[in-house]
Design a protein around this motif. Structure first.
Motif, PDB file in Angstrom:
ATOM      1  N   ARG A  61      18.486  31.047  33.821  1.00 38.38           N
ATOM      2  CA  ARG A  61      19.242  32.286  34.000  1.00 38.38           C
ATOM      3  C   ARG A  61      18.744  33.409  33.091  1.00 38.38           C
ATOM      4  NH1 ARG A  61      24.156  32.361  36.634  1.00 38.38           N
ATOM      5  NH2 ARG A  61      24.233  30.617  38.094  1.00 38.38           N
ATOM      6  N   ALA A 236      27.198  35.154  33.230  1.00 40.13           N
ATOM      7  CA  ALA A 236      26.947  34.963  34.655  1.00 40.13           C
ATOM      8  C   ALA A 236      27.285  33.534  35.085  1.00 40.13           C
ATOM      9  CB  ALA A 236      25.490  35.284  34.976  1.00 40.13           C
ATOM     10  N   ASP A 240      30.106  32.758  38.064  1.00 40.27           N
ATOM     11  CA  ASP A 240      29.809  32.125  39.360  1.00 40.27           C
ATOM     12  C   ASP A 240      30.266  30.669  39.430  1.00 40.27           C
ATOM     13  OD1 ASP A 240      27.941  30.594  37.981  1.00 40.27           O
ATOM     14  OD2 ASP A 240      26.185  31.537  38.889  1.00 40.27           O
TER      15      ASP A 240
END
Length: 261
Positions: A61, A236, A240
């Protein structure tokens, strides 16, 4: 002139390469400790667990290159202080640690007092009242706002055996060389049922907030821009749902909670 043009061109390429290298994130050295379900050796010899999956996802990521190094808890903090290691996982925050690392909170969990049922220890007060009873703790580990003062008090009385890692602590307790071990309940999952039936897990500090832990980034070696990349990647993963999925994959349901960003 041609020589000068070639020299200048080579210099330009070198400066460009240096700029690209400077823009890259890492490589950063991640200090990992052996701990049940977090990072443990499988029968085939390779390591796996929550840490392995978490850092693989974090590297993907963030775009940061991460290198793993296995360490004991005491050596991990010594190396973090020296700048020999750049990151560590599931670190419990404290004022002293905040001078060495920046901690990004991830999860909270209840630490338990593990004793033997046949010892009949019903409370922290009963344990403290018997000077013959000893505890085992992992050196340089923190156990949360309730249990750290308990260990500090026991240490002044010479009643704590400090060891290097969870495995040694567990062997000392399982061998009945000590009467108390502090642990997350999920760290004992997988022990034989007949042994678990002999154990008593008590929350002596139920009124205290859960022990929090997170990702520690060295203040000395992790660049501010890279710390921001890692923090954004972690955010993030929260948003998610992939971070929650990682915790659920490796830790029993209901034993930890994901902290807000």
């Amino acid at each position: 002139m041609a020589i000068w043009r070639c020299t200048l061109a080579a210099l330009g390429l070198w400066l460009s390469a240096q700029s690209c290298a400077a823009d890259g994130c890492g490589p950063y050295r991640v200090g990992l400790r052996e701990y049940p379900r977090l990072y443990q050796r499988a029968a085939a010899g390779q390591f796996g667990g929550l840490d392995k999956d978490f850092f693989d996802a974090l590297a993907e990521r963030s775009g940061c290159k991460l290198e793993f190094q296995l360490e004991s808890q005491p050596r991990l903090w010594m190396r973090l202080a020296r700048g020999d290691i750049d990151m560590a996982s599931w670190v419990v925050p404290s004022e002293q640690r905040a001078t060495v690392v920046r901690i990004l909170p991830i999860m909270g969990g209840r630490m338990m007092a593990v004793t033997w049922r046949d010892a009949g220890i019903k409370s922290e007060a009963e344990f403290l009242a018997d000077p013959a009873l000893r505890a085992v703790a992992i050196s340089q580990a923190l156990y949360g706002p309730g249990y750290d003062p308990l260990l500090a008090q026991l240490r002044t009385q010479g009643r704590v055996s400090d060891v290097a890692d969870f495995d040694i602590a567990w062997r000392a307790f399982a061998g009945r060389r000590v009467a108390l071990m502090l642990a997350y309940p999920w760290s004992l999952a997988g022990q034989p049922p007949e042994l678990m039936a002999q154990l008593q897990l008590s929350d002596w500090h139920a009124a205290e907030t859960a022990t929090t832990s997170g990702l520690a980034l060295s203040r000395k070696t992790v660049r501010e821009a890279d710390a921001h990349k890692l923090e954004q990647a972690l955010r993030a993963m929260r948003l998610d749902g992939s971070l929650a999925q990682l915790l659920a994959r490796h830790l029993p349901a209901g034993t930890v909670r994901l902290l807000p960003p």
